[in-house]
Design a protein around this motif. Structure first.
Motif, PDB file in Angstrom:
ATOM      1  N   GLU A  96       9.647  -4.632  -2.878  1.00 56.57           N
ATOM      2  CA  GLU A  96      10.563  -5.616  -2.303  1.00 56.57           C
ATOM      3  C   GLU A  96      11.995  -5.084  -2.278  1.00 56.57           C
ATOM      4  O   GLU A  96      12.725  -5.285  -1.295  1.00 56.57           O
ATOM      5  CB  GLU A  96      10.506  -6.916  -3.113  1.00 56.57           C
ATOM      6  N   THR A  97      12.392  -4.395  -3.346  1.00 55.60           N
ATOM      7  CA  THR A  97      13.754  -3.864  -3.433  1.00 55.60           C
ATOM      8  C   THR A  97      13.977  -2.750  -2.416  1.00 55.60           C
ATOM      9  O   THR A  97      15.035  -2.684  -1.773  1.00 55.60           O
ATOM     10  CB  THR A  97      14.022  -3.346  -4.856  1.00 55.60           C
ATOM     11  N   ALA A  98      13.001  -1.880  -2.277  1.00 60.88           N
ATOM     12  CA  ALA A  98      13.120  -0.802  -1.289  1.00 60.88           C
ATOM     13  C   ALA A  98      13.225  -1.368   0.123  1.00 60.88           C
ATOM     14  O   ALA A  98      14.038  -0.894   0.939  1.00 60.88           O
ATOM     15  CB  ALA A  98      11.930   0.144  -1.399  1.00 60.88           C
ATOM     16  N   LEU A  99      12.433  -2.386   0.410  1.00 62.70           N
ATOM     17  CA  LEU A  99      12.479  -3.008   1.726  1.00 62.70           C
ATOM     18  C   LEU A  99      13.835  -3.671   1.969  1.00 62.70           C
ATOM     19  O   LEU A  99      14.439  -3.526   3.044  1.00 62.70           O
ATOM     20  CB  LEU A  99      11.358  -4.038   1.849  1.00 62.70           C
ATOM     21  N   LYS A 100      14.327  -4.387   0.959  1.00 65.17           N
ATOM     22  CA  LYS A 100      15.584  -5.122   1.091  1.00 65.17           C
ATOM     23  C   LYS A 100      16.774  -4.181   1.255  1.00 65.17           C
ATOM     24  O   LYS A 100      17.683  -4.441   2.054  1.00 65.17           O
ATOM     25  CB  LYS A 100      15.789  -6.022  -0.135  1.00 65.17           C
ATOM     26  N   SER A 142       9.188   1.390   3.726  1.00 62.63           N
ATOM     27  CA  SER A 142       7.981   1.051   4.483  1.00 62.63           C
ATOM     28  C   SER A 142       6.878   0.490   3.595  1.00 62.63           C
ATOM     29  O   SER A 142       5.893  -0.072   4.090  1.00 62.63           O
ATOM     30  CB  SER A 142       7.448   2.292   5.193  1.00 62.63           C
ATOM     31  N   GLY A 143       7.027   0.644   2.279  1.00 64.77           N
ATOM     32  CA  GLY A 143       5.990   0.236   1.340  1.00 64.77           C
ATOM     33  C   GLY A 143       5.124   1.391   0.874  1.00 64.77           C
ATOM     34  O   GLY A 143       4.319   1.238  -0.053  1.00 64.77           O
ATOM     35  N   ALA A 144       5.277   2.552   1.513  1.00 65.54           N
ATOM     36  CA  ALA A 144       4.520   3.734   1.092  1.00 65.54           C
ATOM     37  C   ALA A 144       4.949   4.143  -0.310  1.00 65.54           C
ATOM     38  O   ALA A 144       6.143   4.142  -0.639  1.00 65.54           O
ATOM     39  CB  ALA A 144       4.744   4.876   2.067  1.00 65.54           C
ATOM     40  N   ILE A 145       3.969   4.507  -1.152  1.00 56.78           N
ATOM     41  CA  ILE A 145       4.253   4.887  -2.537  1.00 56.78           C
ATOM     42  C   ILE A 145       3.660   6.257  -2.835  1.00 56.78           C
ATOM     43  O   ILE A 145       2.477   6.503  -2.581  1.00 56.78           O
ATOM     44  CB  ILE A 145       3.667   3.858  -3.532  1.00 56.78           C
ATOM     45  N   THR A 146       4.491   7.131  -3.383  1.00 51.76           N
ATOM     46  CA  THR A 146       4.030   8.413  -3.914  1.00 51.76           C
ATOM     47  C   THR A 146       4.129   8.342  -5.428  1.00 51.76           C
ATOM     48  O   THR A 146       5.126   7.847  -5.962  1.00 51.76           O
ATOM     49  CB  THR A 146       4.896   9.582  -3.394  1.00 51.76           C
ATOM     50  N   THR A 147       3.085   8.804  -6.136  1.00 51.43           N
ATOM     51  CA  THR A 147       3.097   8.719  -7.595  1.00 51.43           C
ATOM     52  C   THR A 147       3.004  10.100  -8.231  1.00 51.43           C
ATOM     53  O   THR A 147       2.400  11.017  -7.681  1.00 51.43           O
ATOM     54  CB  THR A 147       1.935   7.858  -8.114  1.00 51.43           C
ATOM     55  N   TYR A 148       3.623  10.200  -9.407  1.00 51.40           N
ATOM     56  CA  TYR A 148       3.533  11.423 -10.210  1.00 51.40           C
ATOM     57  C   TYR A 148       3.347  11.011 -11.653  1.00 51.40           C
ATOM     58  O   TYR A 148       4.149  10.238 -12.210  1.00 51.40           O
ATOM     59  CB  TYR A 148       4.812  12.267 -10.063  1.00 51.40           C
TER      60      TYR A 148
END
Length: 259
Positions: free
Chosen positions: A71-75, A102-108
């Protein structure tokens, strides 16, 4: 091609094992950013502090903190990154998320668990190095103790930015300063470190020293020690390209593989 990348480093105190309160505080800090930025970087375990009490605070990839990050990234129209305690298939991870608007998430998942405090007894170590492609930039996200291991950060992917999120304590802050600079120089990349401040739930103190170094090891941004602060820096790809083309140090890398 986007030549510039503007990044906000959010150096903050953390409320011990209280994701809701930490989300609320970071929401206010992010709201206060009065410039358009491309990436916002939060510390390691930003929702809880560096806790070994994983069972009590762990969330899933569909939990409230991950949803808040989306939500924060979108806002804000900025990518948001930081690590938190994630439970996945019955295992606990110190997992960094890079969440795009965009809602896309990369994880590490943190590769080097901090054995000095028994992190390896609680958290499963990651096995995959990750490169994030974002706005024509290649970013390499790593976590805290990873900073001590140059082989893992070795720039074989030609990334332009190396980013460490951390809970790096006061007694070893000189090592933090030195190693961030070294990682920038040896990899001919920008190197960013975002560390917390304050005192955690097991009485460990943190000074921050969040900073950005350029490809020659010059410090181009640094926060005030021990203070909550958001620092904003603009990176320039032509800086990376010019010095790599001039010196070509990366061409002389030794060849080896990790087992």
């Amino acid at each position: 091609m986007q030549d510039q990348l503007k990044i906000a480093l959010v150096q903050s105190d953390l409320v011990w094992e209280d994701p809701k309160e930490n989300r609320s505080r970071f929401a206010e800090k992010i709201k206060a950013i009065d410039e358009v930025v491309d990436v916002i970087v939060l510390p390691e375990m930003f929702s809880t502090g560096f806790t070994m009490n994983a069972k009590a605070v762990a969330e899933t990839m569909h939990g409230e903190t991950v949803n808040w990050m989306k939500e924060t990234a979108l806002k804000t129209k900025a990518a948001l990154m930081g690590s938190l305690v994630i439970e996945d298939n019955g295992k606990y991870y110190n997992r960094l998320l890079f969440v795009e608007p965009s809602g896309a998430i990369t994880t590490y998942n943190k590769r080097h668990t901090f054995t000095l405090v028994g992190e390896e007894k609680t958290y499963t170590a990651g096995t995959e190095k990750v490169i994030v492609d974002y706005k024509d930039w290649k970013l390499c996200p790593l976590i805290c103790y990873d900073l001590r291991f140059p082989v893992w950060a070795r720039n074989t992917e030609d990334y332009e930015v190396l980013i460490y999120v951390a809970n790096w304590p006061k007694p070893r802050i000189a090592a933090w300063d030195a190693l961030l600079k070294a990682r920038a120089i040896e990899n001919m990349s920008y190197c960013i470190g975002v560390n917390r401040v304050g005192v955690d739930g097991v009485n460990i103190e943190y000074l921050g020293h969040s900073a950005v170094y350029d490809v020659l090891g010059a410090c181009i941004a640094k926060t005030r020690p021990g203070k909550e602060q958001t620092a904003i820096v603009t990176l320039e790809k032509r800086h990376v390209t010019a010095y790599r083309n001039k010196f070509k140090f990366l061409n002389d890398r030794d060849t080896f593989t990790l087992e």
